[in-house]
Design a protein around this motif. Structure first.
Motif, PDB file in Angstrom:
ATOM      1  N   GLU A   1       2.828 -10.745   8.874  1.00  0.00           N
ATOM      2  CA  GLU A   1       1.707  -9.727   8.376  1.00  0.00           C
ATOM      3  C   GLU A   1       0.658  -9.412   9.463  1.00  0.00           C
ATOM      4  N   PRO A   2       0.261  -8.166   9.754  1.00  0.00           N
ATOM      5  CA  PRO A   2      -0.753  -7.746  10.622  1.00  0.00           C
ATOM      6  C   PRO A   2      -2.197  -8.271   9.998  1.00  0.00           C
ATOM      7  N   SER A   3      -3.124  -8.722  10.742  1.00  0.00           N
ATOM      8  CA  SER A   3      -4.185  -8.912  10.201  1.00  0.00           C
ATOM      9  C   SER A   3      -4.994  -7.892  10.157  1.00  0.00           C
ATOM     10  N   ALA A   4      -4.596  -6.827  11.044  1.00  0.00           N
ATOM     11  CA  ALA A   4      -5.451  -5.581  11.119  1.00  0.00           C
ATOM     12  C   ALA A   4      -4.356  -4.337  11.601  1.00  0.00           C
ATOM     13  N   GLY A   5      -4.836  -3.085  11.413  1.00  0.00           N
ATOM     14  CA  GLY A   5      -4.105  -2.082  11.980  1.00  0.00           C
ATOM     15  C   GLY A   5      -2.875  -1.811  10.934  1.00  0.00           C
ATOM     16  N   GLN A   6      -2.145  -0.945  11.494  1.00  0.00           N
ATOM     17  CA  GLN A   6      -1.133  -0.308  10.783  1.00  0.00           C
ATOM     18  C   GLN A   6       0.348  -0.168  11.340  1.00  0.00           C
ATOM     19  N   VAL A   7       1.221  -0.191  10.637  1.00  0.00           N
ATOM     20  CA  VAL A   7       2.654  -0.010  10.965  1.00  0.00           C
ATOM     21  C   VAL A   7       3.188   1.265  10.341  1.00  0.00           C
ATOM     22  N   ARG A   8       3.736   2.134  11.043  1.00  0.00           N
ATOM     23  CA  ARG A   8       4.194   3.074   9.963  1.00  0.00           C
ATOM     24  C   ARG A   8       5.837   3.697  10.539  1.00  0.00           C
ATOM     25  N   PHE A   9       6.639   3.617   9.519  1.00  0.00           N
ATOM     26  CA  PHE A   9       8.152   3.850   9.943  1.00  0.00           C
ATOM     27  C   PHE A   9       8.372   4.915   9.166  1.00  0.00           C
ATOM     28  N   ARG A  10       8.940   6.043   9.675  1.00  0.00           N
ATOM     29  CA  ARG A  10       9.647   7.359   9.113  1.00  0.00           C
ATOM     30  C   ARG A  10       8.514   7.559   8.197  1.00  0.00           C
ATOM     31  N   GLY A  11       7.377   7.888   8.935  1.00  0.00           N
ATOM     32  CA  GLY A  11       6.567   8.652   8.095  1.00  0.00           C
ATOM     33  C   GLY A  11       5.778   7.915   6.889  1.00  0.00           C
ATOM     34  N   SER A  12       5.933   6.681   6.667  1.00  0.00           N
ATOM     35  CA  SER A  12       5.318   6.077   5.766  1.00  0.00           C
ATOM     36  C   SER A  12       4.734   4.508   6.186  1.00  0.00           C
ATOM     37  N   THR A  13       3.819   4.037   5.466  1.00  0.00           N
ATOM     38  CA  THR A  13       3.026   2.742   6.109  1.00  0.00           C
ATOM     39  C   THR A  13       3.891   1.720   5.273  1.00  0.00           C
ATOM     40  N   LEU A  14       3.963   0.785   6.121  1.00  0.00           N
ATOM     41  CA  LEU A  14       4.912  -0.550   6.052  1.00  0.00           C
ATOM     42  C   LEU A  14       4.041  -1.610   5.297  1.00  0.00           C
ATOM     43  N   ALA A  15       2.678  -1.441   4.942  1.00  0.00           N
ATOM     44  CA  ALA A  15       1.858  -2.522   4.553  1.00  0.00           C
ATOM     45  C   ALA A  15       2.117  -3.064   3.335  1.00  0.00           C
ATOM     46  N   GLY A  16       2.752  -4.422   3.209  1.00  0.00           N
ATOM     47  CA  GLY A  16       3.219  -4.951   2.122  1.00  0.00           C
ATOM     48  C   GLY A  16       4.655  -4.967   1.885  1.00  0.00           C
ATOM     49  N   VAL A  17       5.400  -3.958   2.833  1.00  0.00           N
ATOM     50  CA  VAL A  17       6.752  -3.854   2.515  1.00  0.00           C
ATOM     51  C   VAL A  17       7.547  -4.818   3.110  1.00  0.00           C
ATOM     52  N   PRO A  18       8.387  -5.611   2.274  1.00  0.00           N
ATOM     53  CA  PRO A  18       9.026  -6.970   2.593  1.00  0.00           C
ATOM     54  C   PRO A  18      10.095  -6.649   3.422  1.00  0.00           C
ATOM     55  N   THR A  19      10.603  -7.581   4.532  1.00  0.00           N
ATOM     56  CA  THR A  19      11.619  -7.330   5.483  1.00  0.00           C
ATOM     57  C   THR A  19      12.692  -6.755   5.028  1.00  0.00           C
ATOM     58  N   GLU A  20      13.310  -7.310   3.798  1.00  0.00           N
ATOM     59  CA  GLU A  20      14.480  -6.654   3.354  1.00  0.00           C
ATOM     60  C   GLU A  20      14.460  -5.076   2.957  1.00  0.00           C
ATOM     61  N   ALA A  21      13.243  -4.841   2.653  1.00  0.00           N
ATOM     62  CA  ALA A  21      13.269  -3.196   2.394  1.00  0.00           C
ATOM     63  C   ALA A  21      13.158  -2.755   3.762  1.00  0.00           C
ATOM     64  N   ARG A  22      12.547  -3.135   4.637  1.00  0.00           N
ATOM     65  CA  ARG A  22      12.690  -2.614   6.010  1.00  0.00           C
ATOM     66  C   ARG A  22      14.116  -2.392   6.551  1.00  0.00           C
ATOM     67  N   VAL A  23      15.076  -3.505   6.271  1.00  0.00           N
ATOM     68  CA  VAL A  23      16.054  -3.444   6.982  1.00  0.00           C
ATOM     69  C   VAL A  23      17.071  -2.162   5.988  1.00  0.00           C
ATOM     70  N   ALA A  24      16.633  -2.067   4.682  1.00  0.00           N
ATOM     71  CA  ALA A  24      17.528  -1.017   4.061  1.00  0.00           C
ATOM     72  C   ALA A  24      16.689   0.383   4.394  1.00  0.00           C
ATOM     73  N   LEU A  25      15.596   0.427   4.933  1.00  0.00           N
ATOM     74  CA  LEU A  25      14.926   1.633   5.522  1.00  0.00           C
ATOM     75  C   LEU A  25      15.692   2.038   6.901  1.00  0.00           C
ATOM     76  N   GLY A  26      16.338   1.037   7.608  1.00  0.00           N
ATOM     77  CA  GLY A  26      17.064   1.424   8.639  1.00  0.00           C
ATOM     78  C   GLY A  26      16.371   0.515  10.013  1.00  0.00           C
ATOM     79  N   MET A  27      15.969  -0.665   9.766  1.00  0.00           N
ATOM     80  CA  MET A  27      15.496  -1.283  11.003  1.00  0.00           C
ATOM     81  C   MET A  27      16.705  -2.269  11.282  1.00  0.00           C
ATOM     82  N   GLY A  28      17.263  -2.536  12.286  1.00  0.00           N
ATOM     83  CA  GLY A  28      18.093  -3.607  12.736  1.00  0.00           C
ATOM     84  C   GLY A  28      17.101  -4.388  13.807  1.00  0.00           C
ATOM     85  N   HIS A  29      17.423  -5.946  13.849  1.00  0.00           N
ATOM     86  CA  HIS A  29      16.838  -6.878  14.683  1.00  0.00           C
ATOM     87  C   HIS A  29      17.683  -7.704  15.249  1.00  0.00           C
TER      88      HIS A  29
END
Ligand SMILES: Nc1ncnc2c1ncn2[C@@H]1O[C@H](COP(=O)(O)OP(=O)(O)OP(=O)(O)O)[C@@H](O)[C@H]1O
Ligand SMILES: [Mg+2]
Lengths: 321, 234
Positions: free
Chosen positions: B52-80
């Motif tokens: 989790e970042p201590s400051a700043g923002q991560v946005r993906f496909r138009g919405s902020t990812l604050a508090g969004v768990p990794t599994e939901a980010r995978v479902a949104l289309g991120m592969g690592h």
């Protein structure tokens, strides 16, 4: 009784006892595998399972001599409820006591587990004071567990005149523990969730990267481990017919030793270790003395930790399974 | 598609990222280069929600990812494809690949994608029943990539896919990355071999001790003296 018959009898006793130990050992090994925690409270959860089973049987009014249909019907419900109770309680313990410490140093959850163990033991004492007939009048005294399963000698029934007794009670224990273990094995090796569980215990961060909700998988692990301890507790109560609030300590030592002997983190290891420790305990009870059996187990535990820390089926690379 | 603004993050009291801002457009390939310890891996972990970042923002496909768990980010289309591959060493190659599709429910599509991954990496097909840990380094890299592709990502995070591999294997891996990119997947590539990275990517960011010190078109960065000196070996 010849020497060979005595040995064979201890083998039967050992396998029966061992299959119950294995059910409890699985709970230690799965939790260690997935979060690296020796869950000291597991034996006490098992004890609470036995108290829950006794209370449910007391409330149901089931008594020795009731017909087979009534006995099995009621026991099936008791089994389900006890497994749900210990499984659910284990999930709550994980949620409240261990999860907040996920990122803390490893000693913190370990000490917490010891604390949880004390809390559960005290709950057991309070439970013993409940105004239920089955609890008797003395809260901390051992409670007698009704002897509901008839003890019919199967070998002599089949016309085999040996000194070895294999009874319907032994059969009952095996008939319950073996399918549970088989079911667990199939679940872990064949299903999507089971595979996710193995993945999470091998590499939690990589599991999260592929989209496995690690916290939920960990909760399921506690649910299964707790439920199996509850099944073991009911079986044990019906087999030995006495339970007491501090029985979790001895049972926990036995099961933990079994998990270490089999290779902590390995589910097949816990099953094998359970059977072995059951056999060793039975032989030690008979050849040395039941009073020395805990010492024998401690020696085995220490010897395994010193000479083969990964146990019989543990992973050679020292990783968790 | 992906946008980081003023992201700060660290481990305990150690501050690693000190205000990182970067952007990856839809279907774009962007390189993130920098010296060891600059915070490249940490940046990818923040993007994927592993930290989790201590400051700043991560946005993906138009919405902020604050508090969004990794599994939901995978479902949104991120592969690592993580640093060090991180394949499940005691699961089979097939199990590894199938877990890559853990968040998906379209069984038919998953079967199709498995077939496609095995076409791209025929070596994996020969080893489907083998345990991940028994594969060679190059094969593990292929497995890690195949596993990420099984999630059908629209953004692929790649962390040093060439590390420790023979030149021939590196070439093959980068050919596959280029194909994936051509097929429309956005790529955020961390790479020590900056020449390779800049060849594949149209834009790049240069990270030094947790801050972006340069950004721009890859070919411009390739000719800038100070960047050549610092990151491209002169
Ligand atoms: N788990 C951790 N705990 C504490 N510090 C960490 C941890 N992971 C990374 N760091 C520190 O954070 C800094 C940045 O690490 P990071 O892995 O992001 O660098 P990097 O740019 O990926 O380097 P490399 O090129 O070597 O992979 C380093 O100084 C590292 O020591
Ligand atoms: Mg790195």
């Amino acid at each position: 009784m010849s020497g060979a018959e005595v040995l064979a009898q201890q083998l039967v006793n050992g396998l029966t006892l061992g299959s119950v130990i294995a059910l409890v050992a699985i709970g230690y090994t799965m939790v260690y595998g997935i979060i690296g925690l020796i869950n000291f409270a597991h034996g006490d959860l098992y004890m609470l399972g036995a108290f829950a089973a006794l209370s449910l049987i007391g409330v149901s009014g089931l008594a020795p001599g009731d017909g087979a249909a009534a006995t099995w019907g009621t026991l099936a419900w008791v089994l389900v409820l006890v497994m749900a109770f210990t499984g659910g309680l284990n999930v709550l313990i994980e949620r409240w006591a261990y999860r907040p410490l996920r990122r803390a140093q490893p000693l913190a959850p370990l000490i917490t587990a010891i604390g949880v163990s004390f809390i559960l033991q005290n709950l057991g004492m309070l439970w013993g004071a409940l105004p239920l007939e089955v609890m008797g009048t003395n809260a901390v005294a051992p409670k007698s567990f009704p002897d509901l399963i008839p003890r019919v000698d199967l070998l002599s029934r089949m016309g085999l005149a040996t000194g070895v007794r294999v009874t319907t009670k032994d059969l009952f224990v095996m008939g319950l523990t073996v399918p549970l273990m088989l079911g667990l094995h199939l679940f872990v090796t064949r299903t999507r969730l089971g595979t996710a569980m193995r993945a999470t215990s091998q590499n939690r961060e990589a599991a999260r990267m592929v989209g496995i909700p690690a916290d939920r998988v960990i909760a399921v692990t506690f649910l299964i481990g707790g439920a199996l301890a509850g099944a073991g507790a009911l079986v044990r109560g019906l087999f030995f017919n006495t339970i007491v609030f501090n029985m979790g300590y001895g049972a926990g030592l036995q099961a933990f030793t079994a998990a270490v002997v089999g290779g902590i983190g390995s589910i097949p290891g816990a099953m094998l270790g359970g059977l072995l420790i059951g056999l060793i305990s039975a032989l030690s009870d008979h050849l040395i003395s039941a009073r020395w059996t805990p010492a024998v187990l401690f020696l085995i535990l220490i010897a395994v930790l010193v000479f083969r820390p990964r146990g019989l089926l543990g992973d050679p690379t020292g990783q968790k399974a | 598609m992906l946008e980081l603004s003023g992201v700060e993050a660290g481990y305990g009291s150690v501050r690693v990222l000190k205000g990182v801002s970067l952007r990856v457009g839809p279907g774009e390939a962007v390189a993130l280069i920098g010296a060891n310890g600059a915070g490249k891996t940490t940046t990818l972990r923040v993007v994927h929600g592993l930290l989790e970042p201590s400051a700043g923002q991560v946005r993906f496909r138009g919405s902020t990812l604050a508090g969004v768990p990794t599994e939901a980010r995978v479902a949104l289309g991120m592969g690592h494809v993580p640093e060090g591959r991180q394949v499940f060493s005691r699961l089979t190659v097939r199990e590894n690949l199938r877990l890559g599709a853990y968040t998906r429910r379209d069984a038919a599509g998953v079967r199709e994608d498995l077939e496609r991954v095995l076409e791209v990496f025929p070596r994996l097909r020969e080893r489907l029943r083998q345990k991940g840990g028994t594969l060679s380094g190059g094969e593990q890299q292929m497995l890690a990539m195949g596993r990420a592709l099984m999630g059908r990502p629209s953004l692929l995070l790649l962390d040093e896919p060439s590390m420790g591999l023979a030149p021939l294997v590196v070439e093959q891996i980068f050919r596959v990355i280029a194909e994936i990119h051509r097929a429309g997947t956005a790529v955020l590539l961390v790479e020590q071999n900056a020449y390779l990275a800049l060849e594949l990517c149209s834009r790049a960011y240069v990270l030094t001790t947790g801050s972006v010190v340069a950004e721009g078109a890859a070919r411009d960065l390739l000719v800038r003296e100070e960047i050549r000196a610092a990151y491209l070996g002169g």
